[in-house]
Write an enzyme that holds these catalytic residues in place. Structure first.
Site, PDB file in Angstrom:
ATOM      1  N   ASP A  33      35.059  -4.467 -11.586  1.00 35.88           N
ATOM      2  CA  ASP A  33      33.904  -3.838 -10.914  1.00 35.88           C
ATOM      3  C   ASP A  33      33.782  -4.392  -9.491  1.00 35.88           C
ATOM      4  OD1 ASP A  33      31.613  -2.364 -10.398  1.00 35.88           O
ATOM      5  OD2 ASP A  33      30.268  -3.685 -11.504  1.00 35.88           O
ATOM      6  N   CYS A  72      19.466  -3.525 -19.596  1.00 33.77           N
ATOM      7  CA  CYS A  72      18.215  -3.320 -18.841  1.00 33.77           C
ATOM      8  C   CYS A  72      17.159  -4.355 -19.192  1.00 33.77           C
ATOM      9  CB  CYS A  72      17.643  -1.919 -19.108  1.00 33.77           C
ATOM     10  SG  CYS A  72      18.669  -0.598 -18.452  1.00 33.77           S
ATOM     11  N   HIS A  73      16.999  -4.612 -20.504  1.00 33.94           N
ATOM     12  CA  HIS A  73      15.950  -5.561 -20.916  1.00 33.94           C
ATOM     13  C   HIS A  73      16.416  -7.011 -20.820  1.00 33.94           C
ATOM     14  CE1 HIS A  73      12.999  -2.603 -22.419  1.00 33.94           C
ATOM     15  NE2 HIS A  73      14.044  -1.888 -22.795  1.00 33.94           N
ATOM     16  N   ASN A 132      34.289   1.048  -8.359  1.00 29.34           N
ATOM     17  CA  ASN A 132      35.200   0.585  -9.405  1.00 29.34           C
ATOM     18  C   ASN A 132      35.692   1.723 -10.288  1.00 29.34           C
ATOM     19  OD1 ASN A 132      32.185   0.132 -10.144  1.00 29.34           O
ATOM     20  ND2 ASN A 132      33.179   0.575 -12.076  1.00 29.34           N
ATOM     21  N   ARG A 172      18.118   4.095  -1.742  1.00 32.67           N
ATOM     22  CA  ARG A 172      18.286   3.236  -0.565  1.00 32.67           C
ATOM     23  C   ARG A 172      17.877   3.896   0.743  1.00 32.67           C
ATOM     24  NH1 ARG A 172      22.738   2.452  -3.679  1.00 32.67           N
ATOM     25  NH2 ARG A 172      22.219   0.909  -5.267  1.00 32.67           N
ATOM     26  N   GLU A 229      30.157   3.134 -14.292  1.00 30.44           N
ATOM     27  CA  GLU A 229      30.091   2.286 -15.494  1.00 30.44           C
ATOM     28  C   GLU A 229      30.061   3.153 -16.755  1.00 30.44           C
ATOM     29  OE1 GLU A 229      28.688   0.863 -12.582  1.00 30.44           O
ATOM     30  OE2 GLU A 229      30.392  -0.463 -12.881  1.00 30.44           O
ATOM     31  N   TRP A 238      24.981  -4.525  -2.723  1.00 27.69           N
ATOM     32  CA  TRP A 238      24.555  -3.456  -1.800  1.00 27.69           C
ATOM     33  C   TRP A 238      23.620  -3.975  -0.697  1.00 27.69           C
ATOM     34  CZ3 TRP A 238      19.444  -3.183  -1.278  1.00 27.69           C
ATOM     35  CH2 TRP A 238      18.675  -3.758  -2.298  1.00 27.69           C
ATOM     36  N   CYS A 269      20.781  -2.560 -25.444  1.00 27.42           N
ATOM     37  CA  CYS A 269      19.481  -2.788 -24.783  1.00 27.42           C
ATOM     38  C   CYS A 269      19.566  -3.811 -23.657  1.00 27.42           C
ATOM     39  CB  CYS A 269      18.434  -3.283 -25.800  1.00 27.42           C
ATOM     40  SG  CYS A 269      18.531  -2.510 -27.424  1.00 27.42           S
ATOM     41  N   LYS A 299      32.444  -6.668  -2.976  1.00 23.62           N
ATOM     42  CA  LYS A 299      32.130  -7.564  -4.091  1.00 23.62           C
ATOM     43  C   LYS A 299      33.205  -8.618  -4.328  1.00 23.62           C
ATOM     44  CE  LYS A 299      29.400  -4.702  -7.298  1.00 23.62           C
ATOM     45  NZ  LYS A 299      29.449  -4.170  -8.685  1.00 23.62           N
TER      46      LYS A 299
END
Ligand SMILES: O=C(O)c1cc(C(=O)O)c2c(n1)C(=O)C(=O)c1cc(C(=O)O)[nH]c1-2
Ligand SMILES: [Ca+2]
Length: 698
Positions: free
Chosen positions: A316, A621-622, A271, A131, A194, A404, A618, A343
């Protein structure tokens, strides 16, 4: 700062030739003498993201055009706010790569690539983001994704010193946030909650890179005495010893602010790990200092006060979001406040001298809580909030009512511009989770699987809505809003020209009238835009800059469900000025063609097991159910050679490209089951495309 009556006066002022009143500079802003400066990520220590520049205003903003663009190396998470110091612009992109540019024309002066090993991708939750930098004393400071804090020569980009901020390399520590330089110290937090880490902020000597102090946000080993008074206070709010195995969390991975007059630095903490409080703390306790705003002394890191936005956080509901300092007139008295929209969906106004809650109100729909009890300062949880005994659909979910993407505050309008969103989630417990090691998610929840029927899936996608909310922090209410088709729209910039700038998830860069919300200008960015814009003057010319590019938590974890945010990630720095006439280099926006998938050879049972494994290992991300948000490859589009190499890729063949090895957690049979599931999903997509209902690309 201004009452509603004055606000109307301001609005009228813009319609006549002269604004009604010169914008009163916020005292916390006063240290920054040059109105054309933007010297740190939030412009100054108060982090208002408000510029006093007026060359570009409500009347002429429609004359803005592209002055120049600069291509960043990696088309992933593009989240930084540039800074301009001593005539040089510093930008960062994915994998923490820093470029120094001439702010007049964007030509590159130098580039520094910290060469973050691409196999770190599994160590962070939400893309390989950075950032931005801090600049002071002729040095540029950047936190690399792998946890190094690096000082560079501001003129040449030559590395001067490197500090390893990671206390334990057996844990998944990352850095995504911008450092802040306060009183000769470089402050930096970390991410990883996480996965299983203990959060902290470290302060390094800006000249030498030597560690000066470290503030832990959660307690340490319960078999040892607490390290200090703050940790003793925190320890009393945790139960059992599991938290220590998980690390506890509380990672301060983004925002900070500093008040030079009070000499207090403010950090926002994240979190817990696991998310599920039953798993990490026997289901009890506030678990300090999770999801809190904490005030520290900048010279020692000593605790001064805290306010916990989400006691016992199980969702979270991170409080790492923008921290803005301002002086507001409340009940006829000028109050030094700190504001945050974490959040959890509440807008908080605190007295920043002592952490006293002055007011709090929800800025989006919430189902987890019905309000803040002003006596205790605590949220009142609804019966729908607790998912630790069974699945619950909760508003908001872990993507947050505000993430964010930085908000801004205009002392001219008295409004805060929040990139808000409606982003619910289905939380389902896994109360048996234990700590399994580095690079693995430890949420105490079960992975997401989406409904298979397209209509039901669309119903879920429709729940995700974005909104720019112009919020009056004194009255605690929205003054105007702008609705967006989906979530994950950009950070905001407010200017004394009466403008608010924001990029959007559907690929635009927009200017609104700060007082009324009227859209005054927009231009295509040809990519989703998330980062916070900034503005500066050089040689008497005002420029507005935004880093355009897509990525981060939403497209990775859920983006495939959204059809509107399906803009290809294209990481570029875009700079505009009045009369700018540069052309945005064209981007190939054509959807990918689906390679014909091989036949499914496994049983429905194996394919079903493959789905479960895919979503566990997976999907973060995917994309869940193999629907990518377009940033990380969509595995339904595997080519013939990738099908051949499939197990090799899972064994690490593409680690240097950012696809980490996974065979430490998968058996050969597991890999085959995932492969068969992906082939099944490619056939599903092929059918949808033939029927004209599928989304190509992703
Ligand atoms: O708990 C953490 O340590 C942690 C770290 C980060 C990060 O460093 O980017 C994110 C989050 N959490 C998180 O919850 C989150 O929603 C998130 C979004 C993003 C992003 O860059 O898009 N990062 C993070
Ligand atoms: Ca988090």
């Amino acid at each position: 700062m201004l009452s509603c009556a004055l606000l109307v006066a301001c609005a009228n002022g813009f319609q006549s030739q002269e604004p009604a009143a010169a914008p009163p500079p916020a005292p916390a802003n006063a240290s920054l003498g040059d109105p054309g400066a933007w010297t740190s990520t939030g412009r100054d220590a108060a982090e208002q993201r408000y510029s006093p520049l007026t060359q570009i205003d409500q009347k002429n903003v429609d004359g803005l055009g592209l002055a120049w663009s600069y291509k960043l190396d990696v088309d992933r998470a593009t989240e930084a706010t540039p800074v301009v110091v001593d005539g040089i612009m510093y930008v960062t992109g994915a994998y923490s790569i820093v470029s120094a540019l001439d702010p007049r024309d964007g030509h590159e002066l130098w580039k520094y690539d910290p060469k973050v090993s691409r196999d770190v991708d599994r160590q962070g939750c939400c893309d390989v983001a950075n950032r931005g930098v801090a600049v002071a004393g002729g040095k540029v400071f950047v936190g690399a994704y792998d946890g190094r804090l690096i000082a560079l020569d501001a003129k040449t980009g030559a590395p001067l010193w490197t500090a390893d901020t990671v206390i334990d390399h057996k844990r998944s520590y990352t850095i995504t946030g911008a450092p802040r330089v306060i009183k000769g110290r470089v402050l930096i937090g970390n991410g990883g909650a996480e996965f299983g880490v203990r959060g902290y902020v470290s302060a390094y000597d800006a000249d030498t890179g030597k560690l000066d102090w470290r503030f832990y946000t959660v307690p340490g080993d319960p078999s040892q005495p607490p390290e200090n008074e703050a940790m003793a206070l925190a320890r009393a709010t945790w139960y059992g010893d599991q938290y220590w195995k998980f690390g506890g969390g509380g990672t301060p991975w983004d925002s900070m602010a500093y008040d030079p007059e009070l000499d207090l630095v403010y950090i926002g903490t994240g979190n817990g790990v696991a998310w599920n409080r039953k798993v990490r703390s026997d289901g009890k306790g506030d678990n300090l200092f999770l999801s809190s705003i904490v005030a520290l002394k900048p010279e020692t890191g000593e605790y001064v006060w805290h306010y916990q936005t989400t006691p016992g956080d199980s969702w979270d509901f991170t409080a790492t979001q923008s921290l803005i300092l301002a002086d507001l007139s409340i009940d006829g008295k000028s109050r030094k406040v700190i504001m945050q929209a974490p959040k959890n969906g509440y807008f908080y106004v605190l007295d920043r001298t002592n952490g006293q809650l002055l007011s709090a109100k929800n800025f989006v729909k919430l189902t987890w809580s019905s309000g803040i009890d002003m006596q205790t300062g605590r949220p009142m949880e609804t019966p729908d909030a607790d998912w630790t005994s069974g699945p619950k659909l909760i508003f908001p979910g872990p993507l947050g009512a505000h993430n964010w993407q930085p908000m801004s505050y205009s002392p001219q309008t008295g409004l805060v511009y929040i990139p808000a969103q409606q982003a619910p989630a289905l939380y389902a417990p896994d109360n048996s989770q234990t700590f399994k090691g580095k690079g693995l998610w430890h949420l105490g929840s079960q992975p997401i699987a989406l409904p298979e029927k397209p209509k039901e899936l669309q119903g879920i996608a429709d729940l995700y809505k974005g909104q720019l909310v112009a919020w009056d922090p004194v009255a605690q209410k929205a003054v105007w809003t702008q609705d967006y088709a989906t979530i994950w729209n950009g950070g905001t910039l407010a200017t004394a020209g009466g403008l608010v700038f924001q990029g959007t998830a559907d690929g635009r860069f927009v200017a609104y009238a700060a007082d009324t919300g009227k859209k005054l200008w927009e231009t295509p960015a040809d990519t989703g835009v998330m980062a916070g814009p900034m503005t500066y003057t050089i040689d008497g010319q005002q420029y507005v800059t935004v880093e355009a590019g897509w990525g981060g938590a939403f497209p990775l974890a859920l983006g495939g469900i959204s059809t509107v945010a399906a803009v290809k990630p294209q990481a570029r720095v875009l700079t505009y000025k009045l009369g700018g006439s540069a052309t945005l280099p064209a981007v190939d926006l054509a959807p990918e063609t689906l390679p014909p998938p091989p036949p499914v050879t496994a049983s429905a049972k194996v394919v079903g097991h493959g789905r479960e494994l895919y979503n566990r290992y997976c999907g973060m991300c995917h994309g869940p159910d193999a629907m990518s948000g377009g940033v990380i490859p969509d595995l339904r589009y595997l080519t013939a050679d990738k099908h051949l190499l499939f197990n090799g890729i899972l064994a690490g063949a593409y680690a240097s490209k950012g696809m980490p090895a996974m065979m430490d957690v998968l058996s050969a049979d597991d890999a085959d089951a995932i492969h068969q599931y992906l082939i099944q999903r490619a056939h599903d997509l092929q059918k949808q495309l033939a029927a004209g209902s599928g989304k190509a690309g992703g």
